[in-house]
Design a protein around this motif. Structure first.
Motif, PDB file in Angstrom:
ATOM      1  N   CYS A 151     -14.481 -12.588  -3.915  1.00  0.00           N
ATOM      2  CA  CYS A 151     -13.959 -11.843  -2.759  1.00  0.00           C
ATOM      3  C   CYS A 151     -13.745 -10.401  -3.203  1.00  0.00           C
ATOM      4  CB  CYS A 151     -12.635 -12.436  -2.278  1.00  0.00           C
ATOM      5  SG  CYS A 151     -12.826 -13.964  -1.380  1.00  0.00           S
ATOM      6  N   LYS A 152     -14.057  -9.466  -2.312  1.00  0.00           N
ATOM      7  CA  LYS A 152     -13.950  -8.053  -2.673  1.00  0.00           C
ATOM      8  C   LYS A 152     -12.698  -7.386  -2.117  1.00  0.00           C
ATOM      9  CE  LYS A 152     -18.957  -7.549  -3.008  1.00  0.00           C
ATOM     10  NZ  LYS A 152     -20.155  -6.825  -2.515  1.00  0.00           N
ATOM     11  N   SER A 153     -11.920  -8.112  -1.326  1.00  0.00           N
ATOM     12  CA  SER A 153     -10.708  -7.517  -0.748  1.00  0.00           C
ATOM     13  C   SER A 153      -9.652  -8.583  -0.514  1.00  0.00           C
ATOM     14  CB  SER A 153     -11.033  -6.837   0.593  1.00  0.00           C
ATOM     15  OG  SER A 153     -11.355  -7.802   1.575  1.00  0.00           O
ATOM     16  N   ALA A 154      -8.410  -8.138  -0.472  1.00  0.00           N
ATOM     17  CA  ALA A 154      -7.312  -9.046  -0.160  1.00  0.00           C
ATOM     18  C   ALA A 154      -7.450  -9.610   1.241  1.00  0.00           C
ATOM     19  CB  ALA A 154      -5.983  -8.303  -0.318  1.00  0.00           C
TER      20      ALA A 154
ATOM     21  N   LEU B  56      -8.227 -21.842 -10.543  1.00  0.00           N
ATOM     22  CA  LEU B  56      -7.777 -20.589 -11.159  1.00  0.00           C
ATOM     23  C   LEU B  56      -8.152 -19.436 -10.238  1.00  0.00           C
ATOM     24  CD1 LEU B  56      -6.698 -19.092 -13.802  1.00  0.00           C
ATOM     25  CD2 LEU B  56      -9.119 -18.782 -14.355  1.00  0.00           C
ATOM     26  N   ILE B  57      -7.283 -18.418 -10.185  1.00  0.00           N
ATOM     27  CA  ILE B  57      -7.559 -17.198  -9.438  1.00  0.00           C
ATOM     28  C   ILE B  57      -7.483 -16.017 -10.399  1.00  0.00           C
ATOM     29  CG2 ILE B  57      -6.789 -15.665  -7.576  1.00  0.00           C
ATOM     30  CD1 ILE B  57      -5.568 -18.172  -6.232  1.00  0.00           C
ATOM     31  N   ILE B  58      -8.549 -15.201 -10.415  1.00  0.00           N
ATOM     32  CA  ILE B  58      -8.571 -13.972 -11.213  1.00  0.00           C
ATOM     33  C   ILE B  58      -8.523 -12.807 -10.237  1.00  0.00           C
ATOM     34  CG2 ILE B  58      -9.885 -12.573 -12.844  1.00  0.00           C
ATOM     35  CD1 ILE B  58     -11.155 -15.132 -13.897  1.00  0.00           C
ATOM     36  N   CYS B  59      -7.515 -11.967 -10.351  1.00  0.00           N
ATOM     37  CA  CYS B  59      -7.274 -10.940  -9.339  1.00  0.00           C
ATOM     38  C   CYS B  59      -7.083  -9.562  -9.970  1.00  0.00           C
ATOM     39  CB  CYS B  59      -6.036 -11.315  -8.519  1.00  0.00           C
ATOM     40  SG  CYS B  59      -5.632 -10.165  -7.196  1.00  0.00           S
ATOM     41  N   ASP B  60      -7.847  -8.591  -9.472  1.00  0.00           N
ATOM     42  CA  ASP B  60      -7.658  -7.209  -9.899  1.00  0.00           C
ATOM     43  C   ASP B  60      -6.441  -6.624  -9.176  1.00  0.00           C
ATOM     44  OD1 ASP B  60      -8.125  -4.794 -11.125  1.00  0.00           O
ATOM     45  OD2 ASP B  60      -9.545  -4.117  -9.611  1.00  0.00           O
TER      46      ASP B  60
ATOM     47  N   ASP C  24      -3.023  -4.188  -2.242  1.00  0.00           N
ATOM     48  CA  ASP C  24      -3.367  -4.279  -3.660  1.00  0.00           C
ATOM     49  C   ASP C  24      -3.101  -5.686  -4.196  1.00  0.00           C
ATOM     50  OD1 ASP C  24      -0.633  -4.535  -4.278  1.00  0.00           O
ATOM     51  OD2 ASP C  24      -0.400  -2.407  -4.687  1.00  0.00           O
ATOM     52  N   GLY C  25      -3.463  -5.874  -5.475  1.00  0.00           N
ATOM     53  CA  GLY C  25      -3.327  -7.192  -6.076  1.00  0.00           C
ATOM     54  C   GLY C  25      -1.904  -7.696  -6.152  1.00  0.00           C
ATOM     55  N   ILE C  26      -0.958  -6.797  -6.383  1.00  0.00           N
ATOM     56  CA  ILE C  26       0.453  -7.189  -6.447  1.00  0.00           C
ATOM     57  C   ILE C  26       0.909  -7.770  -5.104  1.00  0.00           C
ATOM     58  CG2 ILE C  26       2.807  -6.368  -6.776  1.00  0.00           C
ATOM     59  CD1 ILE C  26       1.306  -6.318  -9.357  1.00  0.00           C
TER      60      ILE C  26
ATOM     61  N   LEU D 107      -0.999  -8.953  -2.749  1.00  0.00           N
ATOM     62  CA  LEU D 107      -1.750 -10.175  -2.463  1.00  0.00           C
ATOM     63  C   LEU D 107      -1.148 -11.374  -3.180  1.00  0.00           C
ATOM     64  CD1 LEU D 107      -4.141 -11.696  -1.273  1.00  0.00           C
ATOM     65  CD2 LEU D 107      -5.521 -10.910  -3.215  1.00  0.00           C
ATOM     66  N   VAL D 108      -0.802 -11.203  -4.444  1.00  0.00           N
ATOM     67  CA  VAL D 108      -0.207 -12.310  -5.198  1.00  0.00           C
ATOM     68  C   VAL D 108       1.131 -12.718  -4.582  1.00  0.00           C
ATOM     69  CG1 VAL D 108       0.803 -12.973  -7.415  1.00  0.00           C
ATOM     70  CG2 VAL D 108      -1.402 -11.804  -7.349  1.00  0.00           C
ATOM     71  N   GLN D 109       1.930 -11.746  -4.203  1.00  0.00           N
ATOM     72  CA  GLN D 109       3.206 -12.064  -3.539  1.00  0.00           C
ATOM     73  C   GLN D 109       2.973 -12.884  -2.272  1.00  0.00           C
ATOM     74  OE1 GLN D 109       4.678  -8.042  -3.098  1.00  0.00           O
ATOM     75  NE2 GLN D 109       6.045  -8.227  -4.863  1.00  0.00           N
ATOM     76  N   THR D 110       1.960 -12.487  -1.497  1.00  0.00           N
ATOM     77  CA  THR D 110       1.649 -13.210  -0.261  1.00  0.00           C
ATOM     78  C   THR D 110       1.170 -14.625  -0.560  1.00  0.00           C
ATOM     79  OG1 THR D 110       1.023 -11.162   0.858  1.00  0.00           O
ATOM     80  CG2 THR D 110       0.230 -13.208   1.830  1.00  0.00           C
ATOM     81  N   MET D 111       0.329 -14.781  -1.562  1.00  0.00           N
ATOM     82  CA  MET D 111      -0.170 -16.111  -1.917  1.00  0.00           C
ATOM     83  C   MET D 111       0.961 -17.026  -2.370  1.00  0.00           C
ATOM     84  SD  MET D 111      -3.955 -15.605  -3.645  1.00  0.00           S
ATOM     85  CE  MET D 111      -3.493 -14.441  -4.926  1.00  0.00           C
ATOM     86  N   ARG D 112       1.861 -16.494  -3.165  1.00  0.00           N
ATOM     87  CA  ARG D 112       2.986 -17.322  -3.618  1.00  0.00           C
ATOM     88  C   ARG D 112       3.912 -17.656  -2.444  1.00  0.00           C
ATOM     89  NH1 ARG D 112       0.282 -19.246  -7.645  1.00  0.00           N
ATOM     90  NH2 ARG D 112       0.516 -18.194  -9.655  1.00  0.00           N
ATOM     91  N   PHE D 113       4.108 -16.717  -1.530  1.00  0.00           N
ATOM     92  CA  PHE D 113       4.932 -16.972  -0.347  1.00  0.00           C
ATOM     93  C   PHE D 113       4.325 -18.093   0.493  1.00  0.00           C
ATOM     94  CE2 PHE D 113       5.864 -16.145   4.163  1.00  0.00           C
ATOM     95  CZ  PHE D 113       7.251 -16.232   4.145  1.00  0.00           C
ATOM     96  N   LYS D 114       2.990 -18.145   0.528  1.00  0.00           N
ATOM     97  CA  LYS D 114       2.299 -19.179   1.294  1.00  0.00           C
ATOM     98  C   LYS D 114       2.064 -20.446   0.476  1.00  0.00           C
ATOM     99  CE  LYS D 114       0.045 -16.056   4.575  1.00  0.00           C
ATOM    100  NZ  LYS D 114       0.648 -16.662   5.773  1.00  0.00           N
TER     101      LYS D 114
END
Length: 225
Positions: free
Chosen positions: A30-33, A47-51, A58-60, A62-69
């Motif tokens: 994926c090229k965007s959040a 596994l997720i590899i995120c820039d 941004d990646g920060i 996005l990660v917060q959103t993924m953990r919230f979900k």
């Protein structure tokens, strides 16, 4: 392993995909959040590899959103930022590890092995009666079914049919076998009730992925990727 890469730099993404596929991993890019949140959020990634530097989101974030979900897959952050504050921000957002660009691919592989090994032992505490197939989750203890983490209301008969298909994952079951297991009918009485309930199930659980395959002239199969 199924690995999701979130990276908008083609040079880096090509490098990652080539190396990971050579080690027999299944890789999705994926090229965007925004693309992740719209299309790939609830797949059961190993596994997720995120820039970090992605664009508007941004990646920060996005990660917060993924953990919230409640996305619990291990997350490895990539970044050219190498201050202590940058690392702390990434780890505090919910990432499990942080690697600084440029990096050696062997180091990346080593970190991936460590993360997935850690995740394996943590998952030993996950109840065995919770089954996950991409965006579909079945809680057998509560008789609850979820698609994209949203509860799906199934009738008792629909749930029993789904459970029987899942118990025979990747195996063809005939209509007679289904009639016997779900309705207690041991002979072919020329009813189309199986096909009708298969249609009900498909409409409720198949939003993006297709799970129930028709085996022409025989019956059905619950198929995993």
């Amino acid at each position: 392993m199924q690995i999701l890469i979130i990276e908008d730099d083609k040079r880096i993404s090509d490098f990652l995909i080539k190396g990971l596929e050579e080690h027999n991993h299944l890789v999705t890019l994926c090229k965007s959040a925004e693309d992740v949140l719209s299309n790939y959020l609830f797949i059961a990634w190993d596994l997720i590899i995120c820039d970090i530097m992605l664009g508007e989101v941004d990646g920060i974030q996005l990660v917060q959103t993924m953990r919230f979900k409640k996305i619990y897959a291990p997350i490895l952050m990539l970044s050219a930022l190498n201050t202590v504050q940058d690392k702390v921000a990434a780890l505090d957002s919910g990432a499990d590890d942080y690697i600084i660009k440029p990096f050696h691919f062997d180091e990346l592989l080593s970190r991936i092995k460590a993360l997935t090994r850690r995740n394996y032992y943590q998952n030993q505490e996950t109840p065995a009666n919770i089954l996950v197939f991409d965006e579909l989750k079945i809680d057998q203890s509560q008789h609850q079914v979820y698609v994209y983490e949203e509860s799906v209301e199934l009738s008792p008969r629909e749930y029993k049919l789904l459970n029987y298909l899942v118990e025979n994952t990747d195996k063809t079951v005939t209509r007679i076998q289904i009639l016997n297991a779900v309705w207690g009918i041991t002979f072919d009485n020329h009813t189309n009730v199986v096909d009708v309930y298969i249609s009900y199930l498909r409409n409720k659980i198949e939003k993006k992925s297709k799970y129930i395959v028709t085996i022409k002239g025989v019956g059905y199969m619950f198929k995993t990727r």
